[in-house]
Enzyme design. Structure first.
Site, PDB file in Angstrom:
ATOM      1  N   GLN A 117       0.712  59.951 -16.926  1.00  0.00           N
ATOM      2  CA  GLN A 117      -0.508  59.771 -17.714  1.00  0.00           C
ATOM      3  C   GLN A 117      -1.547  58.896 -17.009  1.00  0.00           C
ATOM      4  OE1 GLN A 117       2.142  60.034 -21.734  1.00  0.00           O
ATOM      5  NE2 GLN A 117       0.128  59.137 -22.007  1.00  0.00           N
TER       6      GLN A 117
ATOM      7  N   SER B 127      -7.232  56.396 -17.829  1.00  0.00           N
ATOM      8  CA  SER B 127      -8.312  56.549 -18.814  1.00  0.00           C
ATOM      9  C   SER B 127      -7.743  56.681 -20.228  1.00  0.00           C
ATOM     10  CB  SER B 127      -9.173  57.771 -18.479  1.00  0.00           C
ATOM     11  OG  SER B 127      -8.343  58.916 -18.413  1.00  0.00           O
TER      12      SER B 127
ATOM     13  N   HIS C 218      -4.039  63.841 -17.665  1.00  0.00           N
ATOM     14  CA  HIS C 218      -2.591  63.641 -17.773  1.00  0.00           C
ATOM     15  C   HIS C 218      -1.884  64.881 -17.240  1.00  0.00           C
ATOM     16  CE1 HIS C 218      -3.668  60.317 -20.167  1.00  0.00           C
ATOM     17  NE2 HIS C 218      -3.376  60.772 -21.375  1.00  0.00           N
TER      18      HIS C 218
ATOM     19  N   THR D 234     -19.272  53.944 -28.037  1.00  0.00           N
ATOM     20  CA  THR D 234     -19.449  53.424 -26.670  1.00  0.00           C
ATOM     21  C   THR D 234     -18.179  53.561 -25.841  1.00  0.00           C
ATOM     22  OG1 THR D 234     -18.874  51.257 -27.554  1.00  0.00           O
ATOM     23  CG2 THR D 234     -21.228  51.718 -27.269  1.00  0.00           C
TER      24      THR D 234
ATOM     25  N   CYS E 124      -3.030  62.280 -26.977  1.00  0.00           N
ATOM     26  CA  CYS E 124      -3.487  63.205 -25.921  1.00  0.00           C
ATOM     27  C   CYS E 124      -2.338  63.951 -25.256  1.00  0.00           C
ATOM     28  CB  CYS E 124      -4.301  62.453 -24.883  1.00  0.00           C
ATOM     29  SG  CYS E 124      -3.675  60.813 -24.524  1.00  0.00           S
TER      30      CYS E 124
ATOM     31  N   VAL F  46     -13.587  57.798 -25.322  1.00  0.00           N
ATOM     32  CA  VAL F  46     -13.424  58.957 -26.200  1.00  0.00           C
ATOM     33  C   VAL F  46     -14.734  59.237 -26.945  1.00  0.00           C
ATOM     34  CG1 VAL F  46     -12.172  59.878 -28.197  1.00  0.00           C
ATOM     35  CG2 VAL F  46     -10.940  58.597 -26.455  1.00  0.00           C
TER      36      VAL F  46
HETATM   37  N1  LIG Z   1      -6.073  61.438 -29.432  1.00  0.00           N
HETATM   38  C1  LIG Z   1      -6.272  61.270 -28.151  1.00  0.00           C
HETATM   39  O1  LIG Z   1      -6.162  62.188 -27.381  1.00  0.00           O
HETATM   40  C2  LIG Z   1      -6.708  59.934 -27.649  1.00  0.00           C
HETATM   41  C3  LIG Z   1      -6.935  59.741 -26.284  1.00  0.00           C
HETATM   42  C4  LIG Z   1      -7.361  58.496 -25.857  1.00  0.00           C
HETATM   43  C5  LIG Z   1      -7.554  57.493 -26.796  1.00  0.00           C
HETATM   44  N2  LIG Z   1      -7.302  57.717 -28.104  1.00  0.00           N
HETATM   45  C6  LIG Z   1      -7.535  56.703 -29.130  1.00  0.00           C
HETATM   46  O2  LIG Z   1      -8.941  56.600 -29.303  1.00  0.00           O
HETATM   47  C7  LIG Z   1      -9.311  55.263 -29.539  1.00  0.00           C
HETATM   48  C8  LIG Z   1     -10.380  54.798 -28.549  1.00  0.00           C
HETATM   49  O3  LIG Z   1     -10.000  55.061 -27.222  1.00  0.00           O
HETATM   50  P1  LIG Z   1     -11.003  54.858 -26.002  1.00  0.00           P
HETATM   51  O4  LIG Z   1     -10.257  55.315 -24.812  1.00  0.00           O
HETATM   52  O5  LIG Z   1     -12.332  55.446 -26.287  1.00  0.00           O
HETATM   53  O6  LIG Z   1     -11.108  53.255 -26.000  1.00  0.00           O
HETATM   54  P2  LIG Z   1     -12.277  52.343 -25.416  1.00  0.00           P
HETATM   55  O7  LIG Z   1     -12.918  52.973 -24.237  1.00  0.00           O
HETATM   56  O8  LIG Z   1     -11.669  51.000 -25.267  1.00  0.00           O
HETATM   57  O9  LIG Z   1     -13.362  52.298 -26.611  1.00  0.00           O
HETATM   58  C9  LIG Z   1     -13.084  51.733 -27.879  1.00  0.00           C
HETATM   59  C10 LIG Z   1     -14.267  51.973 -28.801  1.00  0.00           C
HETATM   60  O10 LIG Z   1     -13.972  51.456 -30.096  1.00  0.00           O
HETATM   61  C11 LIG Z   1     -14.984  50.512 -30.467  1.00  0.00           C
HETATM   62  N3  LIG Z   1     -14.394  49.462 -31.319  1.00  0.00           N
HETATM   63  C12 LIG Z   1     -13.340  48.676 -31.050  1.00  0.00           C
HETATM   64  N4  LIG Z   1     -13.096  47.862 -32.092  1.00  0.00           N
HETATM   65  C13 LIG Z   1     -14.021  48.168 -33.029  1.00  0.00           C
HETATM   66  C14 LIG Z   1     -14.304  47.648 -34.349  1.00  0.00           C
HETATM   67  N5  LIG Z   1     -13.567  46.690 -34.902  1.00  0.00           N
HETATM   68  N6  LIG Z   1     -15.330  48.192 -35.031  1.00  0.00           N
HETATM   69  C15 LIG Z   1     -16.078  49.170 -34.494  1.00  0.00           C
HETATM   70  N7  LIG Z   1     -15.872  49.693 -33.263  1.00  0.00           N
HETATM   71  C16 LIG Z   1     -14.849  49.185 -32.541  1.00  0.00           C
HETATM   72  C17 LIG Z   1     -15.477  49.963 -29.146  1.00  0.00           C
HETATM   73  O11 LIG Z   1     -16.753  49.371 -29.320  1.00  0.00           O
HETATM   74  P3  LIG Z   1     -17.290  48.253 -28.277  1.00  0.00           P
HETATM   75  O12 LIG Z   1     -17.755  49.018 -27.053  1.00  0.00           O
HETATM   76  O13 LIG Z   1     -18.394  47.628 -29.022  1.00  0.00           O
HETATM   77  O14 LIG Z   1     -16.150  47.330 -27.991  1.00  0.00           O
HETATM   78  C18 LIG Z   1     -15.540  51.263 -28.335  1.00  0.00           C
HETATM   79  O15 LIG Z   1     -16.665  52.036 -28.731  1.00  0.00           O
HETATM   80  C19 LIG Z   1      -7.990  54.504 -29.523  1.00  0.00           C
HETATM   81  O16 LIG Z   1      -7.525  54.460 -30.862  1.00  0.00           O
HETATM   82  C20 LIG Z   1      -7.066  55.346 -28.721  1.00  0.00           C
HETATM   83  O17 LIG Z   1      -5.719  55.142 -29.046  1.00  0.00           O
HETATM   84  C21 LIG Z   1      -6.907  58.920 -28.539  1.00  0.00           C
END
Ligand SMILES: NC(=O)c1ccc[n+]([C@@H]2O[C@H](COP(=O)([O-])OP(=O)(O)OC[C@H]3O[C@@H](n4cnc5c(N)ncnc54)[C@H](OP(=O)(O)O)[C@@H]3O)[C@@H](O)[C@H]2O)c1
Length: 296
Positions: free
Chosen positions: A156, A159, A242, A12, A129, A15
């Site tokens: 950055q 998002s 970014h 949800t 990212c 990412v």
């Molecule tokens: N590598 C990259 O380029 C990059 C870029 C951006 C982000 N990231 C990383 O990707 C991750 C998510 O980023 P995002 O931007 O998508 O964040 P986000 O929009 O806040 O979404 C977080 C997601 O994780 C779920 N979640 C949180 N805690 C959980 C748990 N204990 N058990 C199961 N699901 C859980 C949330 O579910 P709910 O909706 O139910 O809360 C939601 O689906 C982070 O670790 C971030 O650091 C990486």
């Protein structure tokens, strides 16, 4: 056509939803797909390839041997469960920072070091990212010269901090415009109409964790622990995309024309570089793409 069995953890989130969009766009062969998130989103329905799929609460029993699990639900959850899943025959592709610097886990950007994925033991990490776009841009240049020194400043988008952070920037912008009080939850300061020279917490030498990620992840991906790197990471009130200003010192001189030539042929890159016509990369055009402007 037979396909893979996928589990999307964090389905949800910003990412997670992008994973689904890219799988669909690339027509990735999917035989079975499960969408997992926290208890908060259990029962939410998400469209994938014309079907409505119900999101389930994360539970380690949801996985089967042979699954490919795309994890994007924060580092804590990945640290807690990835090794157990890997030892039960699940391939974990982890988007968080949990495993990136573990020497037994390959840190892979497909356009740069795809073969490193081959030595995985069940977990493959992908970088931050800001590191991904940096190494994709520089990789073609490494075919004609070695990089001695690299200085990068990032701009950055909100998002990058997740869905709630993007929402906070939008809400603050409206509140400031209408003279209302703002609330600050996701960033250390007001982000609307501001720039914040802090992403994540401060660590050694007063560089932030985000800045150290750029340094250490780049060295690991390029397999060059001696590369001199300095990073300054700044959050700006942009929704998606970014930007980075990168200065490099090479072991031999190359011309801008040569740089343009090799970068234009680089995988995953579009070079937009026509300053006379005010044509250069813009964050608002960059969603889902990578674009580069070159200079001497
Ligand atoms: N590598 C990259 O380029 C990059 C870029 C951006 C982000 N990231 C990383 O990707 C991750 C998510 O980023 P995002 O931007 O998508 O964040 P986000 O929009 O806040 O979404 C977080 C997601 O994780 C779920 N979640 C949180 N805690 C959980 C748990 N204990 N058990 C199961 N699901 C859980 C949330 O579910 P709910 O909706 O139910 O809360 C939601 O689906 C982070 O670790 C971030 O650091 C990486």
């Amino acid at each position: 056509m037979p396909g893979e069995s996928l589990v999307i953890v964090g389905a949800t989130g910003l990412v997670g939803r992008t994973f689904l969009k890219v799988l669909d766009e690339r027509n990735f062969p999917v035989e079975r797909i499960k969408l997992l998130a926290s208890s908060k989103s259990a029962g939410t329905e998400i469209d994938f390839k014309g079907d409505k799929i119900s999101v389930a609460e994360f539970n380690i029993n949801q996985f089967q041997r042979g699954d490919i699990a795309l994890f994007s639900a924060g580092a804590q959850l990945s640290k807690e469960v990835a090794q157990t899943l890997a030892s039960n025959g699940v391939t974990v592709i982890d988007n968080s920072s949990a495993w990136r610097m573990d020497s037994s886990v390959p840190l892979v950007v497909p356009e740069v070091n795809p073969l490193d994925a081959n030595w995985n033991k069940g977990i493959i990490a992908n970088p931050n990212c800001s590191t991904i776009q940096l190494v994709v841009a520089l990789n073609p240049l490494r075919s004609i010269a070695s990089i001695n020194q690299l200085i990068v400043a990032s701009y950055q988008a909100t998002s990058g901090a997740g869905a709630s952070a993007l929402e906070e920037m939008k809400q603050q912008s409206e509140d400031v415009t209408h003279g209302r009080d703002i609330s600050i939850d996701e960033f250390p300061h007001q982000i609307a109409f501001n720039v914040i020279p802090q992403i994540d917490v401060f660590e050694d030498l007063d560089f932030t964790k985000e800045e150290w990620k750029l340094v250490n992840e780049t060295r690991k991906i390029f397999d060059d622990q001696n590369m001199l790197i300095s990073a300054t990471c700044v959050r700006v009130p942009v929704a998606y995309g970014h930007s980075e200003a990168i200065h490099i010192n090479l072991d031999k001189p190359i011309s801008v024309q040569e740089a343009k030539h090799v970068m234009s042929a680089g995988q995953g890159l579009t070079v937009i570089d026509n300053p006379n016509n005010m044509e250069y990369p813009l964050a608002i055009n960059a969603e889902g793409k990578m674009m580069y402007l070159l200079g001497e």
